[in-house]
Design an enzyme around this catalytic site. Sequence first.
Site, PDB file in Angstrom:
ATOM      1  N   HIS A  84      -9.266   2.090  13.616  1.00  0.00           N
ATOM      2  CA  HIS A  84     -10.542   1.538  14.085  1.00  0.00           C
ATOM      3  C   HIS A  84     -10.703   0.150  13.465  1.00  0.00           C
ATOM      4  O   HIS A  84      -9.793  -0.349  12.781  1.00  0.00           O
ATOM      5  CB  HIS A  84     -11.690   2.473  13.716  1.00  0.00           C
ATOM      6  N   HIS A 138      -9.782  -0.385   9.726  1.00  0.00           N
ATOM      7  CA  HIS A 138      -8.349  -0.622   9.483  1.00  0.00           C
ATOM      8  C   HIS A 138      -7.966  -2.037   9.948  1.00  0.00           C
ATOM      9  O   HIS A 138      -7.218  -2.742   9.277  1.00  0.00           O
ATOM     10  CB  HIS A 138      -7.496   0.373  10.261  1.00  0.00           C
ATOM     11  N   GLN A 175      -1.872  15.204   0.472  1.00  0.00           N
ATOM     12  CA  GLN A 175      -3.230  14.902   0.009  1.00  0.00           C
ATOM     13  C   GLN A 175      -4.297  15.751   0.702  1.00  0.00           C
ATOM     14  O   GLN A 175      -5.484  15.535   0.491  1.00  0.00           O
ATOM     15  CB  GLN A 175      -3.534  13.408   0.143  1.00  0.00           C
ATOM     16  N   GLY A 231      -9.471  -0.332   1.683  1.00  0.00           N
ATOM     17  CA  GLY A 231     -10.893  -0.455   1.986  1.00  0.00           C
ATOM     18  C   GLY A 231     -11.753   0.206   0.925  1.00  0.00           C
ATOM     19  O   GLY A 231     -11.414   1.281   0.417  1.00  0.00           O
ATOM     20  N   ASP A 263     -13.191   3.903   0.762  1.00  0.00           N
ATOM     21  CA  ASP A 263     -12.593   4.881  -0.142  1.00  0.00           C
ATOM     22  C   ASP A 263     -12.514   4.232  -1.522  1.00  0.00           C
ATOM     23  O   ASP A 263     -11.442   3.799  -1.958  1.00  0.00           O
ATOM     24  CB  ASP A 263     -11.211   5.288   0.372  1.00  0.00           C
ATOM     25  N   SER A 293     -14.875   5.594  10.449  1.00  0.00           N
ATOM     26  CA  SER A 293     -13.922   6.564   9.910  1.00  0.00           C
ATOM     27  C   SER A 293     -13.189   7.200  11.074  1.00  0.00           C
ATOM     28  O   SER A 293     -13.790   7.441  12.135  1.00  0.00           O
ATOM     29  CB  SER A 293     -14.671   7.653   9.135  1.00  0.00           C
TER      30      SER A 293
END
Length: 300
Positions: free
Chosen positions: A45, A48, A72, A158, A161, A196
């Site tokens: 999106h 990014h 993860q 970013g 996070d 997100s």
Amino acid sequence: MTATLTKTPTVVRTIAEMRDAVRAYRAKAGAAASVGFVPTMGFLHDGHASLIDRSAQDNGLTVLSIFVNPLQFGPNEDFERYPRDEARDLDVAARAGADIVFMPGVAEMYPTPAATQITVTGVTERLCGASRPGHFDGVGIVVTKLLNIVQPDRAYFGLKDAQPVAVVERMGAELNQPVEIVPCPIVRESDGLAMSSRNVYLSEDERREALVISRTLAKVPAWIGSGMNAAQLTSAVREGISASPLADIDYVETLTYPGLQPPAPEAPLSALSERIIVAAAVRFGRTRLIDNILITQPEA
Ligand code: AMP
């Protein structure tokens, strides 16, 4: 996005090809070579795209990775249903200015079960580190592997996070990883919802109610200005988010940044010289959203 010329990025799926591509670029560019790297899990999106765009401005070669890293994700998390759309991602990558898109499969990244562990302590104790056990061990190993494979000069992350940024900066400094970590601002939808890949999971009602997170966090500077301490601010934010009947709070915490430790409990936050982060993770139905606000200069 500011890129005006669209170029088709080279798609690379193996570690050997990835290394060859960077080596070829460095041989050609000589002393002026600089490689920027943007690691992602895809379903791209504008958040990014902002990282890719920034890397393309700063560097001669921009490598984007798309890899949904199984290590993860916890056993009951969304690894299987995580949204994937290669064709759409390549289009976003091209428009944002990526030169190479590295899309390895799981077997390429983990041909054998990983015996090496990377555990960063301290900054992983709270927030997602507490509510997603093992998550940051998975992040540590995949980021280290990707940095070793791509060997970039700069890597772009970013602040959506913010905890991973703190973890990667700490790990990079302590392991002398030869890369500059570049934290980038959160990109939001026009109504304030933090972008997100997981937003596509939200129903129409959940999407509307999810706005309570960014709207509540937007009040934080004024609340700090009014003299609140950490506990008061955390309760004000909890209360604000709880106003939505669909919000199921995982955590709301007020911490120092990038140390991610509780600030002095009694002191008004405006009196502290450290940066403060207020971070929230909230479930709407089956979708867990995170957002935060970073206060760089608490108002005196
Ligand atoms: P992900 O694909 O979710 O693993 O994210 C890959 C990178 O994009 C991470 O560094 C994220 O922090 C960053 N990112 C994701 N969403 C946003 C956003 N809304 N604004 C800025 N960066 C973001």
